[in-house]
Write a protein that holds these residues in place. Structure first.
Motif, PDB file in Angstrom:
ATOM      1  N   GLN A 154     -15.844 -20.509 -28.094  1.00  0.00           N
ATOM      2  CA  GLN A 154     -14.607 -20.927 -29.076  1.00  0.00           C
ATOM      3  C   GLN A 154     -14.525 -20.040 -30.208  1.00  0.00           C
ATOM      4  O   GLN A 154     -15.543 -19.952 -31.009  1.00  0.00           O
ATOM      5  N   VAL A 155     -13.348 -19.338 -30.704  1.00  0.00           N
ATOM      6  CA  VAL A 155     -13.040 -18.502 -31.661  1.00  0.00           C
ATOM      7  C   VAL A 155     -11.890 -18.921 -32.419  1.00  0.00           C
ATOM      8  O   VAL A 155     -10.678 -19.231 -31.740  1.00  0.00           O
ATOM      9  N   ALA A 156     -11.998 -18.932 -33.790  1.00  0.00           N
ATOM     10  CA  ALA A 156     -10.730 -19.252 -34.601  1.00  0.00           C
ATOM     11  C   ALA A 156     -10.636 -18.298 -35.677  1.00  0.00           C
ATOM     12  O   ALA A 156     -11.554 -17.469 -36.016  1.00  0.00           O
ATOM     13  N   ALA A 157      -9.484 -18.104 -36.416  1.00  0.00           N
ATOM     14  CA  ALA A 157      -9.544 -16.921 -37.276  1.00  0.00           C
ATOM     15  C   ALA A 157      -8.851 -17.589 -38.574  1.00  0.00           C
ATOM     16  O   ALA A 157      -7.911 -18.465 -38.304  1.00  0.00           O
ATOM     17  N   ILE A 158      -9.323 -17.239 -39.478  1.00  0.00           N
ATOM     18  CA  ILE A 158      -8.762 -17.451 -40.965  1.00  0.00           C
ATOM     19  C   ILE A 158      -8.177 -16.332 -41.698  1.00  0.00           C
ATOM     20  O   ILE A 158      -8.884 -15.322 -41.918  1.00  0.00           O
ATOM     21  N   SER A 159      -6.859 -16.442 -41.707  1.00  0.00           N
ATOM     22  CA  SER A 159      -6.114 -15.248 -42.355  1.00  0.00           C
ATOM     23  C   SER A 159      -5.805 -15.636 -44.147  1.00  0.00           C
ATOM     24  O   SER A 159      -5.468 -16.878 -44.235  1.00  0.00           O
ATOM     25  N   ARG A 160      -5.958 -14.667 -44.607  1.00  0.00           N
ATOM     26  CA  ARG A 160      -5.560 -14.677 -46.124  1.00  0.00           C
ATOM     27  C   ARG A 160      -4.162 -14.323 -46.239  1.00  0.00           C
ATOM     28  O   ARG A 160      -3.763 -13.172 -46.021  1.00  0.00           O
ATOM     29  N   ARG A 161      -3.470 -15.112 -47.065  1.00  0.00           N
ATOM     30  CA  ARG A 161      -2.003 -14.924 -47.179  1.00  0.00           C
ATOM     31  C   ARG A 161      -1.648 -15.294 -48.579  1.00  0.00           C
ATOM     32  O   ARG A 161      -2.668 -16.054 -49.358  1.00  0.00           O
ATOM     33  N   PRO A 162      -0.610 -14.605 -49.186  1.00  0.00           N
ATOM     34  CA  PRO A 162      -0.190 -15.011 -50.512  1.00  0.00           C
ATOM     35  C   PRO A 162      -0.202 -16.721 -50.938  1.00  0.00           C
ATOM     36  O   PRO A 162      -0.465 -17.062 -52.015  1.00  0.00           O
ATOM     37  N   GLN A 163       0.235 -17.295 -49.649  1.00  0.00           N
ATOM     38  CA  GLN A 163       0.475 -18.689 -49.969  1.00  0.00           C
ATOM     39  C   GLN A 163      -1.017 -19.679 -49.798  1.00  0.00           C
ATOM     40  O   GLN A 163      -1.150 -20.846 -50.126  1.00  0.00           O
ATOM     41  N   GLY A 164      -1.994 -18.854 -49.604  1.00  0.00           N
ATOM     42  CA  GLY A 164      -3.338 -19.501 -49.531  1.00  0.00           C
ATOM     43  C   GLY A 164      -4.060 -19.031 -47.989  1.00  0.00           C
ATOM     44  O   GLY A 164      -3.757 -18.030 -47.418  1.00  0.00           O
ATOM     45  N   HIS A 165      -4.861 -19.994 -47.439  1.00  0.00           N
ATOM     46  CA  HIS A 165      -5.818 -19.546 -46.328  1.00  0.00           C
ATOM     47  C   HIS A 165      -5.235 -20.399 -45.066  1.00  0.00           C
ATOM     48  O   HIS A 165      -4.953 -21.618 -45.222  1.00  0.00           O
ATOM     49  N   PHE A 166      -4.987 -19.876 -43.920  1.00  0.00           N
ATOM     50  CA  PHE A 166      -4.481 -20.658 -42.647  1.00  0.00           C
ATOM     51  C   PHE A 166      -5.488 -20.213 -41.593  1.00  0.00           C
ATOM     52  O   PHE A 166      -6.103 -19.110 -41.572  1.00  0.00           O
ATOM     53  N   ILE A 167      -5.529 -21.378 -40.901  1.00  0.00           N
ATOM     54  CA  ILE A 167      -6.607 -21.223 -39.684  1.00  0.00           C
ATOM     55  C   ILE A 167      -5.772 -21.281 -38.481  1.00  0.00           C
ATOM     56  O   ILE A 167      -4.744 -21.964 -38.307  1.00  0.00           O
ATOM     57  N   ILE A 168      -5.916 -20.331 -37.421  1.00  0.00           N
ATOM     58  CA  ILE A 168      -5.345 -20.486 -36.141  1.00  0.00           C
ATOM     59  C   ILE A 168      -6.357 -20.300 -35.044  1.00  0.00           C
ATOM     60  O   ILE A 168      -7.491 -19.648 -35.064  1.00  0.00           O
ATOM     61  N   HIS A 169      -6.054 -20.641 -33.857  1.00  0.00           N
ATOM     62  CA  HIS A 169      -6.727 -20.694 -32.586  1.00  0.00           C
ATOM     63  C   HIS A 169      -6.719 -19.499 -31.993  1.00  0.00           C
ATOM     64  O   HIS A 169      -5.479 -18.675 -31.995  1.00  0.00           O
ATOM     65  N   VAL A 170      -7.784 -18.784 -31.728  1.00  0.00           N
ATOM     66  CA  VAL A 170      -7.902 -17.608 -31.120  1.00  0.00           C
ATOM     67  C   VAL A 170      -8.305 -17.643 -29.691  1.00  0.00           C
ATOM     68  O   VAL A 170      -7.543 -16.955 -28.770  1.00  0.00           O
ATOM     69  N   ASP A 171      -9.288 -18.274 -29.181  1.00  0.00           N
ATOM     70  CA  ASP A 171      -9.945 -18.399 -27.976  1.00  0.00           C
ATOM     71  C   ASP A 171     -10.727 -19.657 -27.791  1.00  0.00           C
ATOM     72  O   ASP A 171     -11.506 -19.961 -28.633  1.00  0.00           O
ATOM     73  N   GLY A 172     -10.390 -20.253 -26.444  1.00  0.00           N
ATOM     74  CA  GLY A 172     -11.198 -21.347 -26.312  1.00  0.00           C
ATOM     75  C   GLY A 172     -12.179 -21.204 -25.173  1.00  0.00           C
ATOM     76  O   GLY A 172     -12.953 -22.122 -24.706  1.00  0.00           O
ATOM     77  N   GLY A 173     -12.430 -20.026 -24.851  1.00  0.00           N
ATOM     78  CA  GLY A 173     -13.491 -19.662 -23.843  1.00  0.00           C
ATOM     79  C   GLY A 173     -13.082 -20.237 -22.560  1.00  0.00           C
ATOM     80  O   GLY A 173     -11.999 -19.948 -22.098  1.00  0.00           O
ATOM     81  N   LYS A 174     -13.796 -20.989 -21.549  1.00  0.00           N
ATOM     82  CA  LYS A 174     -13.199 -21.410 -20.453  1.00  0.00           C
ATOM     83  C   LYS A 174     -12.472 -22.458 -20.537  1.00  0.00           C
ATOM     84  O   LYS A 174     -11.583 -22.726 -19.504  1.00  0.00           O
ATOM     85  N   ASP A 175     -12.445 -23.187 -21.771  1.00  0.00           N
ATOM     86  CA  ASP A 175     -11.507 -24.132 -21.945  1.00  0.00           C
ATOM     87  C   ASP A 175     -10.251 -23.719 -22.757  1.00  0.00           C
ATOM     88  O   ASP A 175     -10.262 -23.831 -23.859  1.00  0.00           O
ATOM     89  N   ARG A 176      -9.149 -23.523 -22.001  1.00  0.00           N
ATOM     90  CA  ARG A 176      -7.871 -22.924 -22.869  1.00  0.00           C
ATOM     91  C   ARG A 176      -7.250 -23.768 -23.935  1.00  0.00           C
ATOM     92  O   ARG A 176      -6.661 -23.263 -24.664  1.00  0.00           O
ATOM     93  N   GLU A 177      -7.608 -25.037 -23.457  1.00  0.00           N
ATOM     94  CA  GLU A 177      -6.967 -26.000 -24.273  1.00  0.00           C
ATOM     95  C   GLU A 177      -7.733 -26.372 -25.652  1.00  0.00           C
ATOM     96  O   GLU A 177      -7.408 -27.280 -26.184  1.00  0.00           O
ATOM     97  N   ARG A 178      -8.888 -25.845 -25.664  1.00  0.00           N
ATOM     98  CA  ARG A 178     -10.001 -26.094 -26.604  1.00  0.00           C
ATOM     99  C   ARG A 178      -9.559 -25.564 -28.003  1.00  0.00           C
ATOM    100  O   ARG A 178      -9.604 -24.358 -28.028  1.00  0.00           O
ATOM    101  N   VAL A 179      -9.030 -26.197 -28.763  1.00  0.00           N
ATOM    102  CA  VAL A 179      -8.561 -25.711 -30.084  1.00  0.00           C
ATOM    103  C   VAL A 179      -9.558 -26.235 -31.235  1.00  0.00           C
ATOM    104  O   VAL A 179     -10.008 -27.183 -31.118  1.00  0.00           O
ATOM    105  N   PRO A 180      -9.589 -25.380 -32.448  1.00  0.00           N
ATOM    106  CA  PRO A 180     -10.182 -25.983 -33.592  1.00  0.00           C
ATOM    107  C   PRO A 180      -9.613 -27.216 -34.175  1.00  0.00           C
ATOM    108  O   PRO A 180      -8.552 -27.631 -33.599  1.00  0.00           O
ATOM    109  N   MET A 181     -10.685 -28.129 -34.780  1.00  0.00           N
ATOM    110  CA  MET A 181     -10.439 -29.419 -35.407  1.00  0.00           C
ATOM    111  C   MET A 181     -10.305 -29.080 -36.721  1.00  0.00           C
ATOM    112  O   MET A 181     -11.221 -28.650 -37.542  1.00  0.00           O
TER     113      MET A 181
END
Length: 212
Positions: A154-181
């Protein structure tokens, strides 16, 4: 690039795009088959033109829509949503998001924020691992985008934007529905703004977000 297919406001599939030309339609031999009577056999095509992706309507009966407007052709941007029949396609272009974040950083004031500015200045932000063998490990969020998790799991990404930091789902591995908590709740397939003290779990790794 990743495409999240949504129907009735629920994600039903995720597709990673690695080729320069992708077909969308009701036919089973399309790269992205969409089982929808409102979708033509060959409905649209996505093509990579240099460093951009372009979606083009292939003379379909019902067309493609962006922000409620029917278009013949559209240059795709990170987090764009294109409506095809009764389905929506959400585009996650991570490389583009990194460039956008880096450009925003280069334009920002390095020292002090302007009086009355509505955009908060990002100073220091970091993640602290709170469990397991890596407990206490600190990850400074100084880049435009920082990936966390375990590749293939499972992989997620945290992007730095002018408004702050945002987390987004990138890859759930074998389970496509697995998203960060975040704070015990799945974030789904949309980016989520982080607040100080938020508890993030990705690939079984628990981390706390801190912003100073």
């Amino acid at each position: 690039m990743k495409i999240v297919i949504i129907k009735d406001n629920k994600p039903i599939d995720q597709i990673n795009v690695n080729s320069g030309r992708v077909t969308i339609g009701r036919k089973s031999d399309c790269d992205i088959p969409v089982k929808d009577p409102a979708v033509s056999g060959l409905h649209a095509v996505i093509e990579q033109v240099k460093d951009r992706f372009v979606i083009r309507d292939e003379n379909s009966t019902n067309g493609i829509y962006v922000k409620g407007r029917r278009v013949k052709e559209h240059i795709l941007h990170h987090e764009d949503v294109v409506t095809v029949g009764e389905h929506r396609l959400r585009f996650l272009i991570v490389e583009q998001a990194v460039k956008k974040s880096s450009a925003a950083e280069s334009r920002s004031a390095p020292a002090e924020s302007k009086p009355g500015s509505a955009t908060p200045e990002i100073t220091r932000a970091f993640l602290t691992v709170t469990g397991g063998k890596q407990a206490g490990t600190r990850v400074d969020l100084v880049e435009g985008m920082t990936t966390i998790g375990k590749p293939g799991v499972q992989v997620a990404a945290i992007s730095r934007r002018p408004q702050g930091h945002f987390i987004i789902h990138v890859d759930g591995g074998k389970d496509r529905e697995r998203v960060p908590m975040v704070n015990g709740e799945p974030i789904g397939f949309k980016s989520r703004k982080l607040e100080t003290g938020d508890v993030i779990v990705v690939a079984g790794i628990e981390m706390t977000y801190e912003f100073a």
